[in-house]
Scaffold this motif. Structure first.
Motif, PDB file in Angstrom:
ATOM      1  N   UNK A 377       0.786  -1.237   0.000  1.00  0.00           N
ATOM      2  CA  UNK A 377       0.000   0.000   0.000  1.00  0.00           C
ATOM      3  C   UNK A 377       0.816   1.284   0.000  1.00  0.00           C
ATOM      4  N   UNK A 378       2.089   1.215   0.365  1.00  0.00           N
ATOM      5  CA  UNK A 378       2.868   2.448   0.509  1.00  0.00           C
ATOM      6  C   UNK A 378       3.912   2.625  -0.588  1.00  0.00           C
ATOM      7  N   UNK A 379       3.827   1.818  -1.626  1.00  0.00           N
ATOM      8  CA  UNK A 379       4.870   1.857  -2.645  1.00  0.00           C
ATOM      9  C   UNK A 379       4.911   3.205  -3.364  1.00  0.00           C
ATOM     10  N   UNK A 380       3.779   3.894  -3.462  1.00  0.00           N
ATOM     11  CA  UNK A 380       3.745   5.202  -4.130  1.00  0.00           C
ATOM     12  C   UNK A 380       4.072   6.351  -3.187  1.00  0.00           C
ATOM     13  N   UNK A 381       4.141   6.094  -1.897  1.00  0.00           N
ATOM     14  CA  UNK A 381       4.508   7.079  -0.877  1.00  0.00           C
ATOM     15  C   UNK A 381       3.706   8.386  -1.002  1.00  0.00           C
ATOM     16  N   UNK A 382       2.382   8.312  -0.963  1.00  0.00           N
ATOM     17  CA  UNK A 382       1.596   9.541  -1.146  1.00  0.00           C
ATOM     18  C   UNK A 382       1.560  10.450   0.075  1.00  0.00           C
ATOM     19  N   UNK A 383       1.738   9.887   1.275  1.00  0.00           N
ATOM     20  CA  UNK A 383       1.605  10.666   2.510  1.00  0.00           C
ATOM     21  C   UNK A 383       2.762  10.332   3.436  1.00  0.00           C
ATOM     22  N   UNK A 384       3.308  11.380   4.064  1.00  0.00           N
ATOM     23  CA  UNK A 384       4.407  11.187   4.995  1.00  0.00           C
ATOM     24  C   UNK A 384       5.267  12.427   5.077  1.00  0.00           C
ATOM     25  N   UNK A 385       6.392  12.348   5.772  1.00  0.00           N
ATOM     26  CA  UNK A 385       7.313  13.482   5.862  1.00  0.00           C
ATOM     27  C   UNK A 385       7.835  13.867   4.474  1.00  0.00           C
ATOM     28  N   UNK A 386       8.351  15.085   4.312  1.00  0.00           N
ATOM     29  CA  UNK A 386       8.846  15.531   2.995  1.00  0.00           C
ATOM     30  C   UNK A 386       9.877  14.591   2.386  1.00  0.00           C
ATOM     31  N   UNK A 387      10.798  14.077   3.196  1.00  0.00           N
ATOM     32  CA  UNK A 387      11.823  13.185   2.657  1.00  0.00           C
ATOM     33  C   UNK A 387      11.222  11.871   2.170  1.00  0.00           C
ATOM     34  N   UNK A 388      10.043  11.514   2.687  1.00  0.00           N
ATOM     35  CA  UNK A 388       9.421  10.245   2.323  1.00  0.00           C
ATOM     36  C   UNK A 388       8.618  10.350   1.029  1.00  0.00           C
ATOM     37  N   UNK A 389       7.917  11.457   0.837  1.00  0.00           N
ATOM     38  CA  UNK A 389       7.026  11.590  -0.317  1.00  0.00           C
ATOM     39  C   UNK A 389       7.727  12.174  -1.534  1.00  0.00           C
ATOM     40  N   UNK A 390       8.963  12.655  -1.368  1.00  0.00           N
ATOM     41  CA  UNK A 390       9.655  13.287  -2.484  1.00  0.00           C
ATOM     42  C   UNK A 390       9.939  12.267  -3.580  1.00  0.00           C
ATOM     43  N   UNK A 391       9.762  12.704  -4.831  1.00  0.00           N
ATOM     44  CA  UNK A 391       9.975  11.812  -5.964  1.00  0.00           C
ATOM     45  C   UNK A 391      11.463  11.584  -6.197  1.00  0.00           C
TER      46      UNK A 391
END
Length: 404
Positions: A377-391
């Motif tokens: 469920x988290x492979x796209x990293x849509x929500x989280x800290x900036x370092x986590x959601x950054x492409x």
């Protein structure tokens, strides 16, 4: 490698060989076969597998395993250490009296009360900047949700846990919570040094007498305008004991004093790795107890099982038939980490006996036939800290890399 040297060396070996001597470029090397199919087959029938004992190189003789042996029936076999085999694969009678009321396997589950919430609000006003700096702010906010353990769900899942590999052995494949899941659920960074309690400074001296949660709060919560360093450390010790690691003693543990001091001083260590490792250890311990419940024995499951439940909620929310109550829609929309929403999910099933609930959850895990995209469920990293959601790839910025 081609063989053009006249060097001939007698090699130590284990097995039968056509010849005991091999022409090599260098000592201890074996000539590779030519492209001729007949010579390649001959080589594969005598290939050696080197090993070393007391600095002497030996070798096991071939033949190389037939590629036909690598079929769908063999590659799907999970590695299992005999002593760590999941409970579901053990043919012994079940006895579910240990989950029958009034028994509570997870009595150490976090419990929400007004005392804690009042102290949390007081400390947060003065120390939220420290929590943000060391990356624990979102994890502390999760303690406000009052997560209720789904005991039968957790125990049903543990029946599939293999403790030598720290993985669940479902028919769809081996699965387990990872550092990516921890980051998405809690906001904790997966990097950092290994936690070392001896790195805590001695500038803060703290001790306490009352270990029960309520009396501990009464002893250490102050009424001064400013939250002192000692009070902040005291709060963190309670939070670590009751809401993060969920101590088996159901009391505040002094072993968390060094960790609380390091968090207060923003000393960076890999909290995520520590938390995940603690969950693995707790699951291993619970699985050993599960195998002994056939005689009606009960046990107490302690540790951060809240993380396991949130991972199960995220990974199998459809299969477990979970839903988000309407009163939490706004909170979920504004969430900073996935754990906020996952903690609010509840099962639709109501009014069933404990053994019927367990059977339903058990059947869910038993019937995971194929791996689905929703199981990550988290492979796209849509929500989280900036370092986590950054492409990816990250920008060429030294400051950004430093912050990560």
């Amino acid at each position: 490698m081609a063989s053009s040297s006249n060097t001939r060396k007698l090699l130590p070996y284990a097995g039968k060989w056509t010849t005991n001597t091999l022409s090599t470029y260098e000592e201890g090397t074996v000539p590779e076969p030519s492209l001729r199919l007949d010579l390649q087959k001959f080589w594969e029938s005598q290939v050696i597998f080197p090993y070393s004992i007391n600095n002497m190189v030996h070798a096991f003789g071939g033949p190389k395993p037939d590629e036909k042996n690598c079929n769908s029936n063999t590659i799907s076999i999970f590695p299992v250490y005999k002593l760590c085999i999941p409970r579901v694969f053990i043919s012994e009678p079940y006895n579910f009296s240990y989950i029958k009321a009034p028994n509570r396997v997870f009595r150490s589950a976090p419990s929400l009360n007004d005392q804690y919430l009042a102290w949390l609000g007081r400390v947060q006003q003065d120390r939220a900047d420290i929590w943000q700096a060391c990356g624990i702010y979102d994890l502390i906010q999760l303690s406000r949700t009052g997560l209720k353990y789904q005991q039968e769900m957790i125990i049903a899942a543990l029946h599939f846990f293999e403790s030598s590999t720290n993985t669940f052995h479902f028919e769809c494949g081996m699965m387990t919570p990872t550092l990516l899941d921890v980051a998405a659920i809690t906001g904790l960074s997966p990097i950092g040094d290994t936690y070392d309690p001896f790195k805590a400074s001695d500038t803060i001296k703290f001790d306490f007498h009352n270990k029960s949660y309520s009396k501990y709060i009464m002893e250490n919560q102050k009424t001064d305008d400013e939250v002192s360093a000692e009070e902040h450390v005291a709060f963190l010790i309670l939070w670590l004991s009751q809401y993060v690691f969920c101590t088996q003693s159901l009391q505040v543990a002094k072993k968390y004093i060094p960790m609380a001091i390091q968090l207060h001083e923003c000393q960076q260590f890999s909290f995520a790795r520590l938390l995940l490792g603690c969950l693995y250890e707790s699951m291993r311990d619970a699985c050993e107890h599960l195998k002994k419940t056939g005689d009606g024995s009960t046990f107490l499951g302690a540790g951060p099982f809240w993380l396991l439940q949130l991972w199960l909620n995220a990974t199998f929310h459809t299969e477990l038939d979970l839903f988000l109550p309407e009163q939490f829609y706004d909170e979920s929309s504004a969430r900073q980490v996935e754990g906020t929403r996952l903690a609010r999910l509840v099962p639709r099933m109501r009014g069933l006996s404990y053994d019927a609930v367990f059977q339903q959850y058990f059947n869910v895990f038993m019937n995971l036939k194929e791996f689905k995209p929703s199981f990550a469920p988290f492979v796209d990293r849509p929500i989280g800290p900036p370092w986590f959601v950054h492409h990816f790839p990250p920008p060429d910025s030294e400051e950004w890399i430093t912050n990560i």
